[in-house]
Design a protein around this motif. Structure first.
Motif, short mmCIF file in Angstrom:
data_model
loop_
_atom_site.label_atom_id
_atom_site.label_comp_id
_atom_site.label_asym_id
_atom_site.label_seq_id
_atom_site.Cartn_x
_atom_site.Cartn_y
_atom_site.Cartn_z
N PRO A 105 2.04 24.18 -21.48
CA PRO A 105 1.66 24.99 -20.93
C PRO A 105 0.11 24.18 -19.81
O PRO A 105 0.07 24.55 -18.33
N ASN A 106 0.40 22.72 -19.99
CA ASN A 106 0.23 22.08 -18.88
C ASN A 106 0.66 21.05 -17.73
O ASN A 106 0.49 20.05 -17.49
N VAL A 107 0.80 21.92 -17.06
CA VAL A 107 1.88 21.93 -15.59
C VAL A 107 1.66 21.86 -14.78
O VAL A 107 1.77 21.83 -13.65
N ALA A 108 0.27 22.61 -13.91
CA ALA A 108 -1.02 22.38 -12.46
C ALA A 108 -0.87 20.46 -12.47
O ALA A 108 -1.02 20.59 -11.38
N TYR A 109 -0.72 19.38 -13.35
CA TYR A 109 -1.63 18.76 -12.53
C TYR A 109 -0.89 17.19 -13.20
O TYR A 109 0.50 17.86 -14.54
N GLY A 147 7.22 8.91 -11.33
CA GLY A 147 5.86 8.27 -11.68
C GLY A 147 5.28 10.36 -12.24
O GLY A 147 3.93 9.86 -12.32
N GLY A 148 6.59 11.16 -11.74
CA GLY A 148 5.63 11.82 -12.32
C GLY A 148 4.60 12.70 -11.33
O GLY A 148 3.54 14.17 -11.87
N LEU A 149 3.76 11.99 -10.00
CA LEU A 149 3.25 12.77 -9.82
C LEU A 149 3.26 13.79 -8.80
O LEU A 149 1.87 14.84 -7.86
N ASP A 150 4.78 14.09 -8.47
CA ASP A 150 5.00 15.32 -7.77
C ASP A 150 4.77 16.82 -8.78
O ASP A 150 5.82 17.36 -8.40
N ASN A 151 4.25 16.70 -9.76
CA ASN A 151 4.35 17.28 -10.96
C ASN A 151 4.04 19.11 -10.15
O ASN A 151 2.67 19.41 -9.89
N MET A 662 -7.49 13.51 -10.99
CA MET A 662 -6.36 14.17 -10.76
C MET A 662 -5.61 14.37 -11.56
O MET A 662 -4.37 14.77 -11.15
N TYR A 663 -5.50 14.11 -13.27
CA TYR A 663 -4.99 14.63 -13.68
C TYR A 663 -5.40 15.77 -15.10
O TYR A 663 -4.60 16.16 -15.82
N GLY A 664 -5.98 16.91 -14.37
CA GLY A 664 -6.54 18.03 -14.50
C GLY A 664 -7.72 17.96 -15.98
O GLY A 664 -7.92 19.00 -16.73
N GLU A 665 -7.91 16.38 -15.85
CA GLU A 665 -8.99 16.22 -16.65
C GLU A 665 -11.19 16.29 -16.66
O GLU A 665 -10.87 15.88 -15.77
#
Length: 669
Positions: A105-109, A147-151, A662-665
């Motif tokens: 479910p960690n798809v917001a970041y 780089g997967g930054l546009d998630n 920026m990674y939701g942490e």
């Protein structure tokens, strides 16, 4: 502290290139250049499909453990062997290119990079090379998507498999292939000049045969016993002179906001498969032409503790990842084997691109002194005198000596300790995991010019490339200006060993500020570097509306090119980190208030001696109290925040625990 230069600073740019730009700097014979190439390749420091320049004279393909086996393109037989570049023969582990996406479910970041992953610099050059007419805007899109930054914000673009530039390596030993290598032995003519075609520097002798240690063994991340490679420390270096200000403060905050320091967990897990980076902030305690006194280390920490901008990073929560280190020029120069016995013979250490600054005799004695000597003999001269400056307070009082010293310091630090050096006007924009995974050395491009900017510099500890650079610099006046370093590698045909990455990765606005690619600029669009601090009115909705996510997304960092005297956030020009750091905030705000009072009261100080003015004093104190209460009112804030203010407030909100990184942490205390 001025630690970089750019086109916006005329006192530097007008002197480049120097008048002797075409004179050769070469001091190594061809057989030594071959040894340097072979050592770096065997150590795994050339993970690229680039070729070795034909001028080096290698006739056989060196085995390259940093690239997998691929069939080599057959060369036309009619081209003589001495007229073609040399390929390397890959014997390294296979690569798996990654499709980086967040997992439910960690798809917001965006997800953190895969530990041990590697950036394919050949792929990055394919999409980002300015010389191949590639746009910064397009490069950043590739870097974001790959780089997967546009998630969570991905727009359908068709098949983007070719944009995958991050890979992992399989744990494999050296491979063997039934390939017919070119083993032709060059014709040996006893009367032939082995260095034919090389242009030696005038007035000096060739270097004696270079002595190199055994090559390092290349080991992919998957084969390491621990996440960190003991041969390649994961350390960021930064150099600072003068009072600690909001500039290194923001660099450190951006480090905590983007890099995988694990401050989002209360303790670093024993079984973590992540190599946690460290940040070493090197403090030069006085003017560049001086040395520390015996109590310099103690004094340094006392000053840091009393600095509102520095003291937050002395908190135990950051002690594992942020280290303050005392810079001592003598000690550092003596720690470089290639120059330790000869650097004292120079009349001055301040040579930048042929622009030499000579010191008075008492200053020379100070520079050559030992760290165990008595206190610095710097005279109590005018604070703005060039020899006594500790930082740049304005564009007219540029601390040139510290800039020149930092040019040399970055190479010393990377050669002695390994790691990546960053200029202090650098802001991290993403995790650098895959840059650490790439085992080569790199700097980046000087805007439109095919020269280096060493504002970002990655090198290996005690490498053959480092030996070459220090010995060459020694024969060229100990000049480490990036333009000079560009000449060293070019004249010796070693440029591929210090890869010149596109400036889009670290300096995305530079081309636009020099009137290039303005037809299709990246986001944001800066026509000058000052736009970061004073965003033009027509673009001033973007910083608050887009925030950190809309600032050169895809780039690894941003270089704002000086402006040391310009606050990031004029209306909140203090460290705004919450109750844990209220003492520093109070001190900074009090200093600002005192500064305002000095400016406000200066014209009427002649009336301060009158007695019986209690009512006036009480009224003034009441006005101060009202001002303090109003400081945090939105009505007193700047209506349209500039990019610099938005980034500062974003990083500070993370430390206060009001938002994730920026990674939701979320930070854990």
């Amino acid at each position: 502290m001025t630690l970089s230069r750019g086109r916006d600073n005329r006192q530097w740019s007008e002197n480049w290139p120097p008048s002797n730009a075409d004179a050769s700097t070469l001091v190594f014979r061809r057989d030594d250049l071959q040894r340097i190439w072979k050592w770096e390749i065997a150590s795994g420091h050339f993970p690229s499909s680039q070729t070795i320049p034909k001028q080096v004279g290698l006739k056989t393909a060196p085995l390259n453990p940093a690239i997998p086996h691929q069939g080599r393109a057959s060369k036309p037989s009619h081209i003589p062997i001495e007229e073609r570049d040399t390929e390397t023969y890959g014997v390294g582990p296979k690569r798996t290119y990654l499709d980086i996406q967040s997992v439910y479910p960690n798809v917001a970041y965006p997800p953190r990079p895969v530990p041990g992953s590697v950036a394919d610099m050949d792929a990055i050059m394919k999409y980002c090379n300015f010389s191949a007419n590639k746009y910064v805007r397009d490069c950043l899109e590739v870097l974001r998507v790959g780089g997967g930054l546009d998630n969570g914000r991905k727009t359908r673009r068709g098949n983007t498999n070719d944009w995958k530039y991050i890979y992992t390596e399989l744990n494999a030993t050296e491979l063997s292939h039934d390939i017919n290598l070119d083993t032709t032995t060059p014709f040996s003519d006893p009367d032939a000049d082995a260095d034919s075609g090389l242009t030696k520097k005038r007035g000096v002798e060739w270097e004696v045969q270079v002595s190199l240690p055994s090559p390092q063994k290349y080991r992919p991340s998957s084969s390491l016993e621990s996440p960190c490679d003991p041969e390649n420390l994961r350390v960021y270096h930064m150099f600072w002179t003068g009072p600690f200000t909001d500039k290194p403060y923001l660099a450190l905050l951006s480090f905590l906001y983007t890099q995988n320091t694990f401050i989002h967990q209360r303790e670093f897990p024993d079984d973590a498969r992540v190599c946690r980076p460290q940040f070493w902030m090197w403090i030069n305690p006085g003017p560049a032409a001086s040395v520390p006194n015996p109590s310099a280390h103690k004094d340094m920490f006392a000053q840091l503790k009393n600095s509102p901008w520095a003291s937050p990073f002395l908190h135990p929560r950051f002690s594992d990842v942020i280290k303050f280190k005392l810079w001592n020029t003598t000690e550092q120069l003596d720690g470089v084997p290639e120059i330790k016995d000869e650097w004292r013979s120079f009349k001055t250490l301040f040579n930048s691109g042929g622009h030499v600054i000579n010191l008075p005799s008492e200053k020379k004695d100070t520079v050559e002194a030992s760290v165990n000597d008595t206190a610095t003999t710097t005279k109590k001269a005018d604070e703005e005198d060039m020899l006594n400056r500790t930082g740049s307070k304005s564009s007219s009082s540029y601390d040139r000596l510290s800039v020149i010293l930092s040019d040399m310091a970055r190479f010393i630090l990377c050669h002695r300790f390994g790691g990546i050096y960053l200029d202090a006007d650098t802001i991290f924009l993403r995790d650098w995991e895959e840059l650490w995974g790439w085992k080569g050395a790199f700097a980046y491009r000087w805007s439109r010019l095919e020269k280096y900017n060493t504002a970002v510099l990655k090198m290996h500890k005690n490498s053959a490339l480092g030996t070459f650079l220090f010995r060459t610099a020694l024969k060229n006046g100990l000049d480490f200006h990036p333009m000079s370093v560009s000449s060293y590698t070019k004249d010796a045909f070693l440029e591929p060993l210090l890869l010149r990455l596109p400036d889009a990765l670290f300096d995305s606005a530079w081309l636009n500020t020099e009137n290039f690619q303005r037809d299709r600029p990246p986001q944001p669009y800066f026509t000058e570097f000052a736009d970061f601090f004073d965003t033009p009115a027509q673009n001033s909705a973007a910083p608050q509306a887009l925030g950190f996510d809309g600032f050169f997304k895809g780039a690894y960092s941003y270089h704002f090119h000086n402006f040391w005297w310009k606050p990031f956030d004029p209306t909140r020009n203090w460290p705004d980190l919450g109750p844990r750091f209220k003492a520093g905030e109070a001190a900074a705000r009090a200093a600002l208030e005192a500064e305002k009072e000095v400016k406000h009261d200066a014209p009427i100080t002649t009336h301060a001696h009158h007695d019986g003015n209690d009512d006036a004093a009480a009224s003034k104190e009441w006005e101060r109290e009202m001002e303090r209460e109003d400081e945090d009112s939105v009505d007193t804030d700047k209506r349209d925040l500039d990019w610099s203010a938005v980034l500062k407030r974003t990083f500070e909100a993370y430390i206060r625990g009001e938002r994730p990184n920026m990674y939701g942490e979320w930070i854990q205390w």
